[in-house]
Design a protein around this motif. Structure first.
Motif, PDB file in Angstrom:
ATOM      1  N   LYS A 118       0.843  -1.180   0.000  1.00  0.00           N
ATOM      2  CA  LYS A 118       0.000   0.000   0.000  1.00  0.00           C
ATOM      3  C   LYS A 118       0.885   1.240   0.000  1.00  0.00           C
ATOM      4  CE  LYS A 118      -3.670  -2.285   2.650  1.00  0.00           C
ATOM      5  NZ  LYS A 118      -4.476  -2.251   3.907  1.00  0.00           N
ATOM      6  N   SER A 119       0.500   2.225  -0.765  1.00  0.00           N
ATOM      7  CA  SER A 119       1.281   3.456  -0.858  1.00  0.00           C
ATOM      8  C   SER A 119       1.117   4.273   0.420  1.00  0.00           C
ATOM      9  CB  SER A 119       0.832   4.276  -2.065  1.00  0.00           C
ATOM     10  OG  SER A 119       1.571   5.471  -2.164  1.00  0.00           O
ATOM     11  N   LYS A 121       2.074   7.984   2.141  1.00  0.00           N
ATOM     12  CA  LYS A 121       2.524   9.333   1.837  1.00  0.00           C
ATOM     13  C   LYS A 121       3.659   9.762   2.757  1.00  0.00           C
ATOM     14  CE  LYS A 121      -1.951  10.932   0.061  1.00  0.00           C
ATOM     15  NZ  LYS A 121      -3.038  11.948   0.214  1.00  0.00           N
ATOM     16  N   SER A 128       7.996   9.043   1.425  1.00  0.00           N
ATOM     17  CA  SER A 128       6.958   8.163   0.894  1.00  0.00           C
ATOM     18  C   SER A 128       7.527   6.749   0.696  1.00  0.00           C
ATOM     19  CB  SER A 128       6.421   8.711  -0.421  1.00  0.00           C
ATOM     20  OG  SER A 128       7.457   8.791  -1.385  1.00  0.00           O
ATOM     21  N   HIS A 130       6.228   2.203   0.175  1.00  0.00           N
ATOM     22  CA  HIS A 130       5.205   1.195  -0.014  1.00  0.00           C
ATOM     23  C   HIS A 130       5.259   0.285   1.211  1.00  0.00           C
ATOM     24  CE1 HIS A 130       5.765   2.674  -4.112  1.00  0.00           C
ATOM     25  NE2 HIS A 130       4.554   2.229  -4.365  1.00  0.00           N
ATOM     26  N   THR A 156      10.843   0.267  -6.128  1.00  0.00           N
ATOM     27  CA  THR A 156       9.945  -0.676  -6.787  1.00  0.00           C
ATOM     28  C   THR A 156      10.583  -1.366  -7.986  1.00  0.00           C
ATOM     29  OG1 THR A 156       9.039   1.066  -8.210  1.00  0.00           O
ATOM     30  CG2 THR A 156       7.934   0.683  -6.093  1.00  0.00           C
TER      31      THR A 156
END
Length: 420
Positions: A118-119, A121, A128, A130, A156
């Motif tokens: 989930k991202s 912030k 930021s 994941h 990523t």
């Protein structure tokens, strides 16, 4: 008149019912013990400051891993320590980030649950990322752990550093010597229980104690505040905690449902620091009791193992000028010589010598392609390290200058070091 009586009676019933509900639902604050309730953790809070770890990618697949989930096309492999166990983890970097953890330790990841990232912030404290989880591995007694941890991923495209952090904490209130304190515990080693006392010496940077975490709101301001140089309310779990001038034994239920602090008189030994007529202030981690030692040269400490995570030296010279030297408490790799690990034994004196004379050395690190970072370091007589921005009469000096010369003495580069 009758209506008024009924109104008064009805009000009394409502008030009595409310008081009974409050008494039955809310636990009274007890002397030395409390029930702990689970709360969701804020990863950016000071309470979580000791409950995270850095997880580097492995060079290849661990031998224990027999297979992967079918859709894992570009796996990166890791190992997360849970208590005394190393748990294999695989992250798929092919499309959307997925994580699979070998929770039962059988090496068959195709049968395990996969987590989708989930991202998250950016905040004032963290960038930021994941996030996977919360993840709850099998506890050390074979059951499923209630409390889990998050795994944060910051790239990523390829395997890179992961950062783990506890997802929950347990908290309650108790009374000690007439004062009410809020307390908390965190499963800092991700083993599903609350018994992991700090083990010294540590084989990792000091900001990752690898133990459970204990916190007590000593100033009763409603916050758990952490410090690496002064007295801290958030500490690695030890056998004891000092509140004012008293020591209390810490007893936490293995499942984290209750906590008891019992007044005790530990056995003491003596620590003597010989810093050439200077005063020393120390911050110590311990399996006995976390310590902040005020300026001095000799202290009585509970018997146990200790590690200094911060040192501050103050010396007055013959001219009356006051010189102060401090270690770098923001760095996880600061070396403090004999104070990195020492023992205090009952009735015995442990002596160490640190401080002057100092030698200036350069800490040279590769900071990127074609970039080298050079940091000046003061090294004391026991090979302990201090920041180069020592102060004279409590004033910060101007930026230090430097020269880079070759073997023939030719000056290749000159400049100034920058603060920060």
């Amino acid at each position: 008149m009758t209506r008024r009586r009924w109104t008064i009676l009805l009000g009394a019933i409502i008030l009595g019912t409310g008081l009974l509900w409050a008494f039955l639902v809310h636990d009274p604050v007890e002397e030395g013990r409390c029930r702990l309730v689970r709360r969701k953790a804020d990863p950016d809070s000071q309470l979580m400051g000791l409950a995270f770890r850095f997880i580097e990618p492995l060079g290849g697949k661990p031998d224990i891993v027999e297979d992967l989930p079918a859709d894992f096309e570009r796996p990166g492999y890791y190992q997360i320590k849970s208590g005394d166990r190393l748990i294999p983890v695989a992250v798929d970097y092919s499309k959307d980030l997925h994580l699979c953890i070998d929770a039962d330790g059988d090496g068959i990841l195709s049968e395990e649950r996969c987590f989708t990232a989930k991202s998250v912030k950016a905040t004032r404290i963290s960038s930021s990322s994941h996030r996977f989880g919360p993840i709850s591995p099998v506890s050390s007694d074979g059951g499923k752990a209630d409390d889990g941890f998050y795994v944060n991923c910051y790239r990523t495209d390829a395997p890179a550093l992961l950062i783990t952090c506890s997802a929950f904490f347990r908290t309650g209130k108790l009374r000690l010597a007439g004062q009410t304190y809020r307390v908390a515990v965190v499963d800092g080693d991700y083993d599903g229980s609350y018994h992991s006392v700090l083990s010294l010496p540590v084989d990792r940077p000091w900001r990752q104690p690898g133990s459970d975490v204990f916190a007590i709101d000593l100033n009763r301001n409603g916050k758990f505040e952490i410090s690496m140089a002064l007295r801290s309310e958030v500490v690695p779990l030890g056998r004891l905690v000092q509140v004012d001038d008293a020591y209390y034994a810490i007893d936490i239920a293995p499942d984290g449902t209750s906590l008891t602090l019992s007044r005790t008189e530990p056995q003491f030994g003596t620590l003597v620091v010989e810093p050439n007529d200077a005063d020393v202030r120390l911050r110590l981690w311990s399996d006995a009791a976390d310590q902040h030692l005020p300026s001095g040269r000799q202290w009585q400490l509970p018997a146990g193992r200790y590690k200094a995570i911060d040192a501050f030296i103050k010396k007055t010279d013959a001219s009356g000028d006051v010189w102060t030297f401090s270690s770098d408490s923001s760095s996880g790799s600061t070396h403090l010589g004999p104070l990195d690990f020492f023992e205090i034994k009952p009735g015995e004196t442990t002596s160490v010598r640190i401080g002057l004379p100092f030698v200036v050395k350069a800490d040279v690190q590769r900071a990127g392609s074609g970039i080298v970072s050079i940091r000046p370091v003061l090294v004391g007589c026991a090979d302990e390290e201090y920041q180069a921005n020592f102060r004279r009469n409590y004033r910060r000096p101007p930026e230090r200058t430097f020269k880079i010369v070759d073997e023939k003495g030719t000056v290749l580069e000159t400049g100034k070091f920058e603060y920060g």
